[in-house]
Design a protein around this motif. Structure first.
Motif, PDB file in Angstrom:
ATOM      1  N   UNK A  45       0.090  -7.763  11.084  1.00 57.23           N
ATOM      2  CA  UNK A  45      -0.124  -7.504   9.660  1.00 57.23           C
ATOM      3  C   UNK A  45       0.436  -8.644   8.822  1.00 57.23           C
ATOM      4  N   UNK A  46       1.654  -9.053   9.108  1.00 60.40           N
ATOM      5  CA  UNK A  46       2.280 -10.126   8.333  1.00 60.40           C
ATOM      6  C   UNK A  46       1.565 -11.461   8.551  1.00 60.40           C
ATOM      7  N   UNK A  47       1.111 -11.698   9.766  1.00 63.62           N
ATOM      8  CA  UNK A  47       0.376 -12.945  10.038  1.00 63.62           C
ATOM      9  C   UNK A  47      -0.928 -13.001   9.252  1.00 63.62           C
ATOM     10  N   UNK A  99      -6.018  -5.921  10.663  1.00 57.95           N
ATOM     11  CA  UNK A  99      -4.661  -5.380  10.633  1.00 57.95           C
ATOM     12  C   UNK A  99      -4.315  -4.704   9.322  1.00 57.95           C
ATOM     13  N   UNK A 100      -4.829  -5.203   8.191  1.00 50.94           N
ATOM     14  CA  UNK A 100      -4.471  -4.613   6.903  1.00 50.94           C
ATOM     15  C   UNK A 100      -5.595  -3.820   6.241  1.00 50.94           C
ATOM     16  N   UNK A 101      -6.829  -4.107   6.573  1.00 54.42           N
ATOM     17  CA  UNK A 101      -7.944  -3.434   5.891  1.00 54.42           C
ATOM     18  C   UNK A 101      -8.541  -2.285   6.690  1.00 54.42           C
ATOM     19  N   UNK A 102      -8.430  -2.335   8.007  1.00 52.16           N
ATOM     20  CA  UNK A 102      -9.160  -1.385   8.836  1.00 52.16           C
ATOM     21  C   UNK A 102      -8.249  -0.550   9.725  1.00 52.16           C
ATOM     22  N   UNK A 105       2.135  -2.787   0.511  1.00 55.11           N
ATOM     23  CA  UNK A 105       1.484  -1.513   0.215  1.00 55.11           C
ATOM     24  C   UNK A 105      -0.002  -1.630   0.513  1.00 55.11           C
ATOM     25  N   UNK A 106      -0.511  -0.694   1.312  1.00 51.73           N
ATOM     26  CA  UNK A 106      -1.925  -0.657   1.675  1.00 51.73           C
ATOM     27  C   UNK A 106      -2.567   0.568   1.035  1.00 51.73           C
ATOM     28  N   UNK A 155       7.910   1.208  12.249  1.00 53.41           N
ATOM     29  CA  UNK A 155       6.629   0.517  12.405  1.00 53.41           C
ATOM     30  C   UNK A 155       6.480  -0.033  13.821  1.00 53.41           C
ATOM     31  N   UNK A 156       5.238  -0.041  14.299  1.00 51.47           N
ATOM     32  CA  UNK A 156       4.941  -0.685  15.571  1.00 51.47           C
ATOM     33  C   UNK A 156       5.187  -2.183  15.397  1.00 51.47           C
TER      34      UNK A 156
END
Length: 493
Positions: free
Chosen positions: A261-263, A336-339, A224-225, A253-254
């Motif tokens: 994202x997972x990495x 990937x997760x913040x921006x 969750x973001x 999802x792309x």
């Protein structure tokens, strides 16, 4: 010859005096035999002890103070590491931590280096007794070190300025002595306590599962973001064999973005440590009262939270849940997760159907429906117990037989090549200019794709009543031309 004998006598006397002084392991000013003349040697051992003899090492320098103490090294764990850069080796060498930084991930390689180099200093030159300690930076030293040993003895000294002949070496003397040596010191003796906090924020490894190649693969079950960068929080949930965007709406999802994202959620390293045990004011200063992004996720059965606070140049302040440390991290490491954004994380392909699963396609381009029915018969020769193979035929309007292997396949490619160009949130008024309906074999739910005119050469795609995004006039023209050619028996390129 007389000079050499004199030097040998001076060294012998210094060793004898130091032997008595270091019997209590304190460098004091009582070595009267040491003259003001300068002596040098390749190596002058100032104390003889082992790492395991150290009870504590207290350092006070111009950046703060800290105390290094030994700890029992925990047994090797299969859990993800959130900081420590040194693991148990199974040997007798102790591991050291910073007493004042309880609960923080410590770089034990750095603490071990400081302890080993700090309690067993080896001098490269003996300057003897000096008349003015201030000249060597020892009146107001850069660091004061007090080492306590298990036998009750201590080794106390201070570090002055860098040597005039070697900037990598420093002047040193006992805490209550004016007898000066030149020694090499570990940089950590001159640093603040945060120097020892590990910059390895996160390193998640799934040791319970391995791929065919032997490499472990992390098992993410939810992501969750949220935060100011995500006005509508985005949630990835398990769908079939992978993750799919389940909120604020259902999207595929792309795959490449999801992999990144997972990495990035599994491994993260900071450029520096900004603060330890920050109070409310400090958290506000670093932007954690209104964070840029918060990633909450479950991987390998464990829950994690990463928070990105305020931006500082090209970097962001970041914290890991349960670790009271503020790190500074390059924006590229958290991109990937913040921006990101919802549209960026979505698969841009509108139609994701597999041609072998299609039972029928109905195309309405405004001039009437075109119904393509696909029949399939099992190929007994190719089919096995594990996999069934089929032969396919397609008919058009009025049951007219059409070419499946070339024309129908090429038309299907035109449909799956429709890509979302940009995001859209509102469904335009009026009737769709093009509607495509899919029905599938094997009980899969039907899909309806509607396209509404929404601008100059732009159309809004709506899938099963949900607005998906903007497509181009070229895509619409390709589909209408293709269905016309297919129904008329013409070649579909």
């Amino acid at each position: 010859m007389r000079s050499n004998i004199r030097n040998l006598i001076i060294v012998a006397v210094c060793i004898a005096v130091l032997g008595g002084a270091l019997l209590t392991l304190k460098l004091t000013g009582n070595d009267q035999a040491a003259s003001s003349s300068v002596s040098s040697t390749a190596s002058i051992e100032l104390v003889s002890k082992k790492s395991e003899d150290v009870v504590s090492m207290n350092v006070v320098n111009q950046k703060g103070s800290y105390t290094l103490v030994p700890v029992k090294t925990p047994a090797a764990s299969s859990k993800a590491s959130s900081g420590s850069s040194s693991a148990a080796s199974g040997g007798t060498e102790p591991t050291y931590t910073v007493k004042e930084l309880g609960g923080c991930p410590i770089n034990t390689s750095s603490t071990e280096s400081v302890v080993k180099n700090g309690f067993s200093l080896v001098a490269s030159k003996n300057l003897g007794t000096v008349s003015n300690l201030e000249e060597y930076g020892l009146k107001n030293p850069q660091a004061t070190v007090k080492v306590q040993f298990r036998d009750g003895s201590s080794y106390d000294y201070k570090i002055g300025r860098a040597s005039a002949t070697d900037s990598a070496s420093y002047y040193m003397c006992g805490l209550d002595s004016d007898h000066v040596y030149i020694v090499s010191v570990d940089q950590g003796l001159l640093e603040s306590p945060t120097y020892f906090v590990s910059t390895n924020i996160l390193a998640v490894n799934n040791t319970a599962a391995s791929s065919a190649s032997g490499a472990s693969e992390n098992n993410f079950t939810k992501i969750t973001l949220s935060g100011s960068n995500y006005p509508k929080p985005i949630t990835f949930s398990v769908y079939q064999t992978g993750l799919k965007i389940s909120s604020p709406a259902n999207y595929t999802a792309d795959s490449s973005k999801l992999d990144s994202l997972k990495t990035d959620l599994a491994t993260l390293t900071a450029d520096s440590v900004e603060a330890v045990n920050p109070d409310a004011d400090a958290l506000k200063k670093y932007g954690f009262d209104s964070p840029t992004a918060v990633a909450k996720y479950t991987v390998n059965g464990a829950d994690y939270t990463l928070t990105a606070g305020a931006k500082d140049g090209a970097d962001y302040y970041v914290m890991l849940g349960g670790v009271n440390v503020v790190y500074k991290v390059a924006s590229t490491s958290i991109q990937s997760w913040a921006l990101g954004n919802l549209f960026d994380l979505r698969d841009k392909q509108l139609v994701g159907a597999n041609i072998e699963s299609v039972k029928s396609i109905t195309v309405d381009a405004g001039s009437g429906e075109n119904v393509l029915n696909v029949t399939r018969t099992k190929d007994e020769k190719q089919s096995t117990e594990d996999k069934a193979y089929y032969n396919y035929k397609v008919t058009g309007n009025g049951g007219k037989a059409l070419d499946y292997d070339t024309n129908f396949r090429n038309f299907f490619v035109k449909l799956v090549n429709i890509n979302i160009l940009e995001n859209a949130e509102e469904k335009p008024s009026g009737q769709p200019v093009l509607t495509v309906k899919f029905q599938y074999y094997d009980g899969a739910a039907a899909d309806t794709f509607e396209f509404y005119k929404s601008g100059d050469r732009r159309y809004t795609a709506v899938v099963n009543g949900q607005v998906f995004g903007i497509v181009t006039q070229d895509d619409m023209d390709s589909v209408t031309a293709g269905i016309s050619a297919l129904e008329s028996g013409k070649s579909v390129s």
